[in-house]
Every structure is written in C-alpha cells, then in structure tokens.
Design a protein around this motif. Structure first.
Motif, PDB file in Angstrom:
ATOM      1  N   SER A 162      14.153  36.537  22.671  1.00 51.30           N
ATOM      2  CA  SER A 162      13.990  36.894  21.106  1.00 51.30           C
ATOM      3  C   SER A 162      13.619  38.703  21.330  1.00 51.30           C
ATOM      4  O   SER A 162      14.137  40.445  20.901  1.00 51.30           O
ATOM      5  CB  SER A 162      12.862  36.574  20.868  1.00 51.30           C
ATOM      6  N   TYR A 163      12.939  39.148  22.401  1.00 54.34           N
ATOM      7  CA  TYR A 163      12.215  39.897  23.083  1.00 54.34           C
ATOM      8  C   TYR A 163      13.200  41.167  23.159  1.00 54.34           C
ATOM      9  O   TYR A 163      13.372  42.260  22.828  1.00 54.34           O
ATOM     10  CB  TYR A 163      10.948  40.611  23.969  1.00 54.34           C
ATOM     11  N   GLU A 164      14.497  41.129  23.844  1.00 56.05           N
ATOM     12  CA  GLU A 164      15.401  42.499  24.385  1.00 56.05           C
ATOM     13  C   GLU A 164      16.623  41.616  23.423  1.00 56.05           C
ATOM     14  O   GLU A 164      17.280  42.968  22.668  1.00 56.05           O
ATOM     15  CB  GLU A 164      16.348  41.003  25.893  1.00 56.05           C
ATOM     16  N   ALA A 165      16.562  40.916  22.537  1.00 54.07           N
ATOM     17  CA  ALA A 165      17.873  40.932  21.296  1.00 54.07           C
ATOM     18  C   ALA A 165      16.868  41.393  20.233  1.00 54.07           C
ATOM     19  O   ALA A 165      17.949  41.122  19.112  1.00 54.07           O
ATOM     20  CB  ALA A 165      18.389  39.851  21.162  1.00 54.07           C
ATOM     21  N   LYS A 166      16.262  41.483  20.126  1.00 58.02           N
ATOM     22  CA  LYS A 166      15.343  42.154  18.866  1.00 58.02           C
ATOM     23  C   LYS A 166      15.380  41.688  17.329  1.00 58.02           C
ATOM     24  O   LYS A 166      15.787  42.161  16.639  1.00 58.02           O
ATOM     25  CB  LYS A 166      15.709  43.699  18.974  1.00 58.02           C
ATOM     26  N   SER A 167      15.167  40.294  18.091  1.00 56.43           N
ATOM     27  CA  SER A 167      15.220  39.294  17.350  1.00 56.43           C
ATOM     28  C   SER A 167      14.860  37.475  16.903  1.00 56.43           C
ATOM     29  O   SER A 167      15.243  37.058  18.565  1.00 56.43           O
ATOM     30  CB  SER A 167      16.952  38.894  16.011  1.00 56.43           C
ATOM     31  N   MET A 168      14.304  37.206  16.325  1.00 58.30           N
ATOM     32  CA  MET A 168      13.753  35.354  17.083  1.00 58.30           C
ATOM     33  C   MET A 168      14.233  34.647  15.943  1.00 58.30           C
ATOM     34  O   MET A 168      14.899  34.543  14.846  1.00 58.30           O
ATOM     35  CB  MET A 168      12.165  35.758  16.109  1.00 58.30           C
ATOM     36  N   LYS A 169      14.492  32.970  16.805  1.00 58.22           N
ATOM     37  CA  LYS A 169      14.538  32.037  16.411  1.00 58.22           C
ATOM     38  C   LYS A 169      13.402  31.912  14.580  1.00 58.22           C
ATOM     39  O   LYS A 169      12.297  31.889  14.702  1.00 58.22           O
ATOM     40  CB  LYS A 169      14.363  31.205  16.913  1.00 58.22           C
ATOM     41  N   PRO A 170      14.147  31.558  13.454  1.00 57.74           N
ATOM     42  CA  PRO A 170      15.513  31.110  13.267  1.00 57.74           C
ATOM     43  C   PRO A 170      16.579  31.762  12.736  1.00 57.74           C
ATOM     44  O   PRO A 170      17.008  31.916  11.774  1.00 57.74           O
ATOM     45  CB  PRO A 170      14.761  30.154  12.197  1.00 57.74           C
ATOM     46  N   ASP A 171      16.153  33.524  12.522  1.00 51.68           N
ATOM     47  CA  ASP A 171      16.896  35.063  11.665  1.00 51.68           C
ATOM     48  C   ASP A 171      18.412  34.550  13.039  1.00 51.68           C
ATOM     49  O   ASP A 171      18.641  33.700  14.168  1.00 51.68           O
ATOM     50  CB  ASP A 171      16.877  35.857  12.690  1.00 51.68           C
ATOM     51  N   HIS A 172      19.360  34.476  12.068  1.00 53.27           N
ATOM     52  CA  HIS A 172      20.729  34.994  12.601  1.00 53.27           C
ATOM     53  C   HIS A 172      21.180  35.327  13.854  1.00 53.27           C
ATOM     54  O   HIS A 172      21.356  34.501  14.336  1.00 53.27           O
ATOM     55  CB  HIS A 172      21.226  33.510  11.460  1.00 53.27           C
ATOM     56  N   ALA A 221      16.977  23.833  12.988  1.00 55.16           N
ATOM     57  CA  ALA A 221      17.493  24.140  11.069  1.00 55.16           C
ATOM     58  C   ALA A 221      18.989  25.346  11.376  1.00 55.16           C
ATOM     59  O   ALA A 221      19.979  24.961  10.558  1.00 55.16           O
ATOM     60  CB  ALA A 221      17.455  23.984  10.060  1.00 55.16           C
ATOM     61  N   ALA A 222      18.810  26.243  11.844  1.00 56.13           N
ATOM     62  CA  ALA A 222      19.662  27.232  11.805  1.00 56.13           C
ATOM     63  C   ALA A 222      20.668  26.985  12.318  1.00 56.13           C
ATOM     64  O   ALA A 222      21.466  27.755  12.503  1.00 56.13           O
ATOM     65  CB  ALA A 222      18.631  28.520  12.386  1.00 56.13           C
ATOM     66  N   ALA A 223      20.318  26.737  13.921  1.00 62.69           N
ATOM     67  CA  ALA A 223      21.373  26.702  14.564  1.00 62.69           C
ATOM     68  C   ALA A 223      22.229  25.039  13.894  1.00 62.69           C
ATOM     69  O   ALA A 223      23.493  25.682  14.364  1.00 62.69           O
ATOM     70  CB  ALA A 223      21.131  25.685  16.058  1.00 62.69           C
ATOM     71  N   LEU A 224      22.366  24.049  13.858  1.00 60.67           N
ATOM     72  CA  LEU A 224      22.899  23.375  12.498  1.00 60.67           C
ATOM     73  C   LEU A 224      23.627  24.715  11.350  1.00 60.67           C
ATOM     74  O   LEU A 224      24.448  24.048  10.838  1.00 60.67           O
ATOM     75  CB  LEU A 224      22.141  22.465  11.866  1.00 60.67           C
ATOM     76  N   ASP A 225      22.892  25.429  10.667  1.00 68.46           N
ATOM     77  CA  ASP A 225      23.901  26.062   9.865  1.00 68.46           C
ATOM     78  C   ASP A 225      24.954  27.199  10.011  1.00 68.46           C
ATOM     79  O   ASP A 225      25.497  27.159   9.417  1.00 68.46           O
ATOM     80  CB  ASP A 225      22.696  27.105   8.958  1.00 68.46           C
ATOM     81  N   ARG A 226      25.181  27.158  11.500  1.00 73.45           N
ATOM     82  CA  ARG A 226      25.741  27.940  12.405  1.00 73.45           C
ATOM     83  C   ARG A 226      27.143  27.260  12.379  1.00 73.45           C
ATOM     84  O   ARG A 226      27.847  27.658  13.496  1.00 73.45           O
ATOM     85  CB  ARG A 226      25.323  28.696  13.300  1.00 73.45           C
ATOM     86  N   GLY A 227      26.970  25.874  12.639  1.00 79.69           N
ATOM     87  CA  GLY A 227      28.203  24.965  13.183  1.00 79.69           C
ATOM     88  C   GLY A 227      27.370  24.514  14.518  1.00 79.69           C
ATOM     89  O   GLY A 227      28.781  23.851  15.200  1.00 79.69           O
ATOM     90  N   TRP A 228      26.495  24.350  14.961  1.00 78.51           N
ATOM     91  CA  TRP A 228      25.771  24.096  16.232  1.00 78.51           C
ATOM     92  C   TRP A 228      25.823  22.721  16.156  1.00 78.51           C
ATOM     93  O   TRP A 228      25.536  21.871  14.560  1.00 78.51           O
ATOM     94  CB  TRP A 228      24.853  24.991  16.743  1.00 78.51           C
ATOM     95  N   ASN A 229      25.786  22.005  17.705  1.00 80.88           N
ATOM     96  CA  ASN A 229      25.157  20.803  17.575  1.00 80.88           C
ATOM     97  C   ASN A 229      23.878  21.234  17.857  1.00 80.88           C
ATOM     98  O   ASN A 229      23.860  21.724  19.060  1.00 80.88           O
ATOM     99  CB  ASN A 229      25.757  19.757  18.366  1.00 80.88           C
ATOM    100  N   ALA A 230      22.797  20.488  17.974  1.00 82.05           N
ATOM    101  CA  ALA A 230      21.027  20.367  18.089  1.00 82.05           C
ATOM    102  C   ALA A 230      20.707  19.903  17.090  1.00 82.05           C
ATOM    103  O   ALA A 230      20.449  18.834  16.242  1.00 82.05           O
ATOM    104  CB  ALA A 230      20.939  22.028  17.388  1.00 82.05           C
ATOM    105  N   GLU A 231      19.194  19.396  18.298  1.00 82.17           N
ATOM    106  CA  GLU A 231      18.305  18.499  18.066  1.00 82.17           C
ATOM    107  C   GLU A 231      16.754  19.179  18.030  1.00 82.17           C
ATOM    108  O   GLU A 231      16.712  20.272  19.025  1.00 82.17           O
ATOM    109  CB  GLU A 231      19.032  17.286  18.670  1.00 82.17           C
ATOM    110  N   VAL A 232      15.691  18.321  17.466  1.00 78.14           N
ATOM    111  CA  VAL A 232      14.584  18.205  17.815  1.00 78.14           C
ATOM    112  C   VAL A 232      14.337  17.928  18.887  1.00 78.14           C
ATOM    113  O   VAL A 232      13.991  16.411  18.882  1.00 78.14           O
ATOM    114  CB  VAL A 232      13.608  18.297  16.987  1.00 78.14           C
TER     115      VAL A 232
END
Length: 240
Positions: free
Chosen positions: A156-166, A198-209
């Motif tokens: 995140s510190y390199e991407a300048k964005s944190m999950k759950p931001d898309h 949830a944010a990953a699922l919103d983007r169409g990924w497969n994801a699990e907690v």
C-alpha cells in the motif's frame, strides 16, 4: 473449481503469512517515551499507556497515512514525538520505527503451503496494507515464510492506496495479467479482513476470509489450487 481456472494467487501479509500483536508495538512505543505506567495529558488526566499508544498511532489516522505513503517516515516520527509531548522521548527516528515494527511472528506452516502452490506452477504474490518500516523489519528477520520467490508484491505505501480502496486491486490486476495473463475472475486472494475480501469480490476476483495455516490451505483446496489438505486444526497458527 479446477486449478486451471485460477491463474494467480495473492496472499495478504498480516495474519496470513505473519501474525502480529499490536499491544507489543504499543509497549515498545510507550517504553521509548517513558510512559509505561501511564501518561498524564495536558488536562492532568492519567491515560493508560496502551490507550495512549493506540490513540497516537491509530485514532488520528497517522498509521494509515504512513501505510498509504501520504506522509514520510520523518513526518511520521515527528508526529509521534509531538503527540507524546511533553513526555521525554528519543531523538532516534529508527528506534521509533523499530518500536512500531517489532510485533510480528512468522506463521511457519505457511512455508509449506506456499511451496506446494509454487510446485503447482501457479504464480503467487503478496497484496498488503503495510509501510516501509514494517516491510523492512519483516524482511530483516530471515523468516522462512518470506523467502520467496514471490512473482509480484503490491504494498500500500508504494501503491499510494490501501485495501479496500479499488486502486490497489487494479494495480494488482495489472501485474497478474502481465505475469500470467490472468483476468480478474482468474485471481484468488486470501485476506483476514471481510472488507478487503468484499472489495476483491466486487472486482470479480475469487477471494476468501481466512487466516494463515489450515484455513488458508483449506481455501486453496476449495478453489482447486491444491488437491488436498495436509494441515490440521491443531496446527492453527493464528486464531480469529
């Protein structure tokens, strides 16, 4: 789901590959500022040391700002000093960064899980909310689970964005597509926080907690990445 339907696997860092104890970082920090027994605020009220450390790091979004690269490490440590004032502290910036970072423990069973995923031929990566201080500290510890290779790492510190931001997921998608040709529905992501999944699922990924150890391995089996589970619940490294 068959293994051929997943073409890239992203793992979160915290509670998937390494566990962490925030209270330990609080103790480290208050020790540096001679506030282990409590902190007297400007109104003369005594505040418990762990409450003060939590307030300094988290309640004013200071730590999140560091993890999204919005402030420099120099700005971060000066803010720490300002918020602990007038308690006697330290002029050593690195001591403060070590104090907030010395809270991690490797989830040892994940080393074997990662090895099996690599042996399957699937590329793997890390997708994590973290800062340079935490990332550097973890990699200085020679944890077996961090030996790699990882095909790509999105922090995140390199991407300048944190999950759950898309935005951070979009960056991860770009690299997964470049490395393996994976489309969003061919990415699997394992994370310990529901909002990130949830944010990953919103983007169409497969994801699990899940958490590192048997629950992560079970998720990989469910998605066809691994053929069977070897770990048992008695080998659980991190509890929810």
């Amino acid at each position: 789901m068959t293994a051929s339907q997943i073409r890239f696997v992203f793992f979160d860092l915290g509670n998937i590959l390494v566990s962490f104890e925030r209270e330990r970082s609080f103790r480290n920090l208050t020790s540096l500022f001679e506030a282990e027994s409590g902190y007297v605020d400007s109104n003369g009220n005594t505040v418990a040391a762990n409450v003060k450390a939590d307030e300094v790091l988290n309640q004013h979004e200071l730590h999140n700002q560091l993890e999204t690269g919005l402030i420099s490490e120099a700005e971060f440590v000066q803010s720490i000093r300002d918020r602990f004032a007038p308690v006697t502290g330290t002029d050593d910036d690195q001591a403060i960064l070590r104090a907030i970072s010395d809270m991690f423990t490797p989830i040892e069973t994940m080393q074997g899980v990662l090895s099996r995923v690599r042996e399957s031929g699937l590329p793997i990566g890390i997708l994590s909310n973290t800062c340079d201080a935490h990332w550097s500290w973890i990699n200085q510890q020679s944890y077996n689970v961090m030996e790699g290779p990882f095909d790509h790492i999105v922090l995140s510190y390199e991407a300048k964005s944190m999950k759950p931001d898309h935005a951070i997921y979009i960056e991860a998608e770009t690299h997964a597509a470049r490395i393996s040709g994976a489309q969003p529905n061919e990415i699997l992501f394992l994370d310990d926080r529901e909002e990130n999944v949830a944010a990953a699922l919103d983007r169409g990924w497969n994801a699990e907690v899940c958490w590192g150890g048997p629950t992560a391995e079970a998720a990989l089996v469910r998605h066809g990445v691994l053929s069977h589970q070897l770990l048992t619940e008695t080998e659980m490294d991190v509890q929810s």
